[in-house]
Design a protein around this motif. Structure first.
Motif, mmCIF file in Angstrom:
data_model
loop_
_atom_site.group_PDB
_atom_site.id
_atom_site.type_symbol
_atom_site.label_atom_id
_atom_site.label_comp_id
_atom_site.label_asym_id
_atom_site.label_seq_id
_atom_site.Cartn_x
_atom_site.Cartn_y
_atom_site.Cartn_z
ATOM 1 N N UNK A 198 39.615 -23.482 0.492
ATOM 2 C CA UNK A 198 39.594 -22.129 0.713
ATOM 3 C C UNK A 198 40.934 -21.652 0.550
ATOM 4 N N UNK A 199 41.925 -22.681 0.256
ATOM 5 C CA UNK A 199 43.335 -22.261 0.242
ATOM 6 C C UNK A 199 43.827 -21.821 -0.952
ATOM 7 N N UNK A 200 44.627 -20.881 -1.219
ATOM 8 C CA UNK A 200 45.053 -20.227 -2.586
ATOM 9 C C UNK A 200 45.877 -21.461 -3.399
ATOM 10 N N UNK A 201 46.805 -22.354 -2.540
ATOM 11 C CA UNK A 201 47.355 -23.277 -3.096
ATOM 12 C C UNK A 201 46.768 -24.271 -3.954
ATOM 13 N N UNK A 202 45.144 -24.422 -3.446
ATOM 14 C CA UNK A 202 44.483 -25.421 -4.037
ATOM 15 C C UNK A 202 44.081 -25.210 -5.295
ATOM 16 N N UNK A 203 44.125 -23.806 -5.813
ATOM 17 C CA UNK A 203 43.318 -23.338 -7.119
ATOM 18 C C UNK A 203 43.854 -24.083 -8.341
ATOM 19 N N UNK A 204 45.207 -24.303 -8.448
ATOM 20 C CA UNK A 204 45.619 -24.908 -9.652
ATOM 21 C C UNK A 204 45.528 -26.408 -9.652
ATOM 22 N N UNK A 205 45.033 -26.973 -8.785
ATOM 23 C CA UNK A 205 44.868 -28.701 -8.689
ATOM 24 C C UNK A 205 43.614 -28.947 -9.358
ATOM 25 N N UNK A 206 44.044 -30.484 -9.860
ATOM 26 C CA UNK A 206 42.715 -30.926 -10.387
ATOM 27 C C UNK A 206 41.815 -31.553 -9.462
ATOM 28 N N UNK A 207 42.295 -31.819 -8.148
ATOM 29 C CA UNK A 207 41.363 -31.963 -7.156
ATOM 30 C C UNK A 207 40.304 -30.935 -6.973
ATOM 31 N N UNK A 208 40.728 -29.818 -6.953
ATOM 32 C CA UNK A 208 39.814 -28.720 -6.774
ATOM 33 C C UNK A 208 38.782 -28.495 -7.764
ATOM 34 N N UNK A 209 39.239 -28.811 -9.167
ATOM 35 C CA UNK A 209 38.286 -28.764 -10.199
ATOM 36 C C UNK A 209 37.251 -29.844 -10.003
ATOM 37 N N UNK A 210 37.940 -31.053 -9.605
ATOM 38 C CA UNK A 210 36.790 -32.063 -9.485
ATOM 39 C C UNK A 210 35.752 -31.807 -8.177
ATOM 40 N N UNK A 211 36.245 -31.291 -7.332
ATOM 41 C CA UNK A 211 35.198 -31.002 -6.304
ATOM 42 C C UNK A 211 34.122 -29.929 -6.899
ATOM 43 N N UNK A 212 34.594 -29.089 -7.670
ATOM 44 C CA UNK A 212 33.644 -28.173 -8.460
ATOM 45 C C UNK A 212 32.589 -28.885 -9.414
ATOM 46 N N UNK A 213 33.530 -29.649 -10.206
ATOM 47 C CA UNK A 213 32.569 -30.229 -11.146
ATOM 48 C C UNK A 213 31.577 -31.275 -10.780
ATOM 49 N N UNK A 214 31.912 -31.867 -9.695
ATOM 50 C CA UNK A 214 31.163 -32.831 -9.034
ATOM 51 C C UNK A 214 29.929 -32.414 -8.176
ATOM 52 N N UNK A 215 30.057 -31.099 -7.747
ATOM 53 C CA UNK A 215 29.049 -30.403 -7.010
ATOM 54 C C UNK A 215 29.512 -30.557 -5.537
ATOM 55 N N UNK A 216 30.422 -31.196 -5.220
ATOM 56 C CA UNK A 216 30.892 -31.543 -3.658
ATOM 57 C C UNK A 216 31.017 -30.225 -2.965
ATOM 58 N N UNK A 217 31.593 -29.192 -3.697
ATOM 59 C CA UNK A 217 31.932 -27.960 -2.869
ATOM 60 C C UNK A 217 30.479 -27.388 -2.577
ATOM 61 N N UNK A 218 29.473 -27.304 -3.617
ATOM 62 C CA UNK A 218 28.081 -26.948 -3.340
ATOM 63 C C UNK A 218 27.645 -27.811 -2.016
ATOM 64 N N UNK A 219 27.748 -28.984 -1.943
ATOM 65 C CA UNK A 219 27.272 -29.921 -0.987
ATOM 66 C C UNK A 219 27.754 -29.278 0.409
ATOM 67 N N UNK A 220 29.122 -28.981 0.561
ATOM 68 C CA UNK A 220 29.780 -28.579 1.749
ATOM 69 C C UNK A 220 29.115 -27.297 2.085
ATOM 70 N N UNK A 221 28.899 -26.302 1.159
ATOM 71 C CA UNK A 221 28.255 -25.269 1.841
ATOM 72 C C UNK A 221 26.730 -25.139 2.087
ATOM 73 N N UNK A 222 25.919 -26.176 1.709
ATOM 74 C CA UNK A 222 24.573 -26.542 1.679
ATOM 75 C C UNK A 222 24.301 -27.339 2.849
ATOM 76 N N UNK A 223 25.239 -28.400 3.279
ATOM 77 C CA UNK A 223 25.029 -29.196 4.461
ATOM 78 C C UNK A 223 26.250 -29.108 5.605
#
Length: 234
Positions: A198-223
């Motif tokens: 949720x933080x703006x400082x995370x936007x340029x990170x590879x970690x946030x990209x990985x969380x999106x690409x693997x579907x982990x972010x979607x999992x967080x919102x679904x469960x």
């Protein structure tokens, strides 16, 4: 690199790492996440100006290869002695070689930047000195600078921030506290992943990209119930 302060990054063998994320991530995903996070911290340290060098304390094969690829030094002494033991062993070794001070950070603060590393070092005073950057909940010790390297006994783990302040004062050293948003955002629990995303400082990170690409972010919102922390943070 120039300067008299060495950076120490402890990275334990990653198999079985980040157990507190197990409600959300598989063992393979936890290793993959730890790799991308540690890589981002290593990049920030290697890019920071004013350091004498970067030492990675590890026996992990992937981390060893990544450290050497970036020109960082690999230290194996104390690598299986836990966070405190590995940092203390490396600090002792570097001090014996002439290092005037050390900076240490964990491998799970992927939003840290080289600029924040430089700010932490710049805030550090003349020896004897102890400077600390706490985690966002002011329980963990996410950035610590010591000069000389043994000026304050370290004790990482659960609720280490206030004990570190007390340990510095017990040695007659007034601790300097520096709050840095990237350093503060460590990832131990699923709730931390949600906060990080949720933080703006995370936007340029590879970690946030990985969380999106693997579907982990979607999992967080679904469960959302899976995001409940299972143990105190360290």
């Amino acid at each position: 690199m120039t300067g008299t302060i060495w950076a120490i990054l402890p990275v334990k063998e990653m198999q079985g790492s980040k157990q507190r994320l197990s409600p959300l991530l598989s063992p393979e995903e936890r290793v993959a996440l730890m790799r991308v996070m540690a890589g981002e911290v290593l990049d920030a340290l290697c890019a920071a100006r004013g350091l004498a060098g970067v030492a990675v304390v590890t026996l992990d094969a992937w981390t060893t290869a990544e450290a050497r690829r970036r020109g960082a030094r690999v230290i194996t002494e104390g690598a299986r002695e836990g966070h405190t033991g590995s940092v203390t062993a490396a600090a002792r070794l570097l001090a014996a070689e002439g290092a005037a001070g050390v900076l240490t950070m964990p491998g799970d603060i992927p939003a840290v930047t080289a600029a924040e590393v430089e700010m932490l070092v710049a805030a550090h005073g003349a020896a004897p000195a102890f400077t600390i950057a706490p985690s966002h909940d002011e329980m963990g010790s996410n950035g610590v600078v010591l000069s000389p390297p043994s000026v304050v006994p370290l004790r990482f783990g659960e609720d280490s921030y206030l004990p570190h302040l007390a340990a510095a004062r017990a040695q007659g050293v007034a601790p300097r506290v520096v709050r840095l948003p990237g350093v503060a955002m460590d990832i131990d629990h699923p709730t931390d992943l949600a906060m990080f995303a949720s933080l703006a400082l995370a936007r340029p990170t590879r970690t946030l990209a990985w969380l999106r690409e693997t579907g982990v972010l979607a999992r967080l919102t679904q469960a959302p119930s899976a995001a409940a922390p299972s143990a105190p943070r360290g």
